[in-house]
Enzyme design. Sequence first.
Site, PDB file in Angstrom:
ATOM      1  CG  ASP A   7     -54.484 -24.312  -4.651  1.00 55.28           C
ATOM      2  OD1 ASP A   7     -54.945 -23.177  -4.846  1.00 55.28           O
ATOM      3  OD2 ASP A   7     -53.293 -24.508  -4.331  1.00 55.28           O
ATOM      4  CB  SER A   8     -53.455 -22.664  -8.813  1.00 60.61           C
ATOM      5  OG  SER A   8     -52.668 -22.362  -7.668  1.00 60.61           O
ATOM      6  CB  CYS A  70     -57.864 -22.164  -3.878  1.00 59.45           C
ATOM      7  SG  CYS A  70     -57.304 -20.760  -4.845  1.00 59.45           S
ATOM      8  CD  GLU A 139     -47.893 -25.346  -7.787  1.00 61.36           C
ATOM      9  OE1 GLU A 139     -48.540 -25.073  -6.769  1.00 61.36           O
ATOM     10  OE2 GLU A 139     -47.969 -26.475  -8.332  1.00 61.36           O
ATOM     11  CB  CYS A 171     -52.229 -17.312  -0.477  1.00 58.12           C
ATOM     12  SG  CYS A 171     -51.581 -18.325  -1.833  1.00 58.12           S
ATOM     13  CG  HIS A 173     -49.369 -21.846  -3.328  1.00 56.01           C
ATOM     14  ND1 HIS A 173     -50.649 -21.912  -3.812  1.00 56.01           N
ATOM     15  CD2 HIS A 173     -48.614 -22.651  -4.128  1.00 56.01           C
ATOM     16  CE1 HIS A 173     -50.662 -22.697  -4.889  1.00 56.01           C
ATOM     17  NE2 HIS A 173     -49.448 -23.168  -5.090  1.00 56.01           N
TER      18      HIS A 173
HETATM   19  N1  DGL Z   1     -53.307 -21.271  -3.332  1.00 53.68           N
HETATM   20  C1  DGL Z   1     -54.143 -20.268  -3.859  1.00 53.68           C
HETATM   21  C2  DGL Z   1     -54.762 -19.367  -2.837  1.00 53.68           C
HETATM   22  O1  DGL Z   1     -55.049 -19.833  -1.749  1.00 53.68           O
HETATM   23  C3  DGL Z   1     -53.844 -19.708  -5.235  1.00 53.68           C
HETATM   24  C4  DGL Z   1     -52.439 -19.240  -5.534  1.00 53.68           C
HETATM   25  C5  DGL Z   1     -52.296 -18.875  -7.023  1.00 53.68           C
HETATM   26  O2  DGL Z   1     -52.472 -19.768  -7.848  1.00 53.68           O
HETATM   27  O3  DGL Z   1     -52.034 -17.690  -7.314  1.00 53.68           O
HETATM   28  O4  DGL Z   1     -55.033 -18.225  -3.057  1.00 53.68           O
END
Ligand code: DGL
Length: 259
Positions: A7-8, A70, A139, A171, A173
């Site tokens: 993931d990011s 992600c 984050e 997402c 996050h």
């Molecule tokens: N956690 C990610 C997702 O599920 C990416 C969030 C991001 O880096 O913008 O989309």
Amino acid sequence: MKVGLFDSGIGGLSVLGRLLESFPNWDYVYLADTFRSPFGTKSQKELERIVMEDLEFLIEEKVDLIVAACNTADSIMEDLPKLPVPYIGIIESAVEAVNGNRIAVLATEATVKSEVYVKKLGNRETFQRAIQPLVAVVENNPRDFSTMDSMLQEALKEVRDWKPDEVILGCTHFSVISDRIGKFLRGVRIIDPAVEVTKRLRDINGSGSGKVLVYSTSDVEELKKKVNSMGIFGKVKPIYRQVNLYEKSDSYIGAIGSR
Ligand code: DGL
């Protein structure tokens, strides 16, 4: 069984946390590509490059299986070459859990733009809402609940007014703060893709030693501090390492397709 996830940043830990609950004896390699966070503001082309590099890294770590952690990365997977190991998608897993007809999707800008959820939801009525700034708050400061709440208050008003049957947390996050989001959506069924993707693995028999490796593409100490403050791993003691993927040459990219 060695499972790879990326993931990011910390969002995908919501998936890893669920996997550890269900399969504590498997081994895990988690890549937090924090150097290139956020993913949700990147173009499709930039995302393809990032996702290819992250996948290639996991494959070189000799994972047996990759589980999507992600949604943004998963939204472009169909445009990439076939992987040499099985890949379990998170968007498809979430869509399979849908029962209702009016479905709201909370996601990043890139996921909303890709319309992957809308396409996969077929004939159902859909309402997409990008809440990209919330990714940065989760984050950078996962304990900053007051900023999260004011963002949610504003963003979820129109979602509630639309009267969805179900809301997908598109997402990871947002999966990290699913309980918080739930407070603003009382009475609406929430589908958490982090939960749904984990269910897809229940028929897999695998063994391992319960080892968890966590990589960061930027400051690994910072990631470690953040993860510790979230208490996501319980008794599990991950090994933390730093890796500089972005210094790899162009020939590195595309190695997946040539296997
Ligand atoms: N956690 C990610 C997702 O599920 C990416 C969030 C991001 O880096 O913008 O989309």
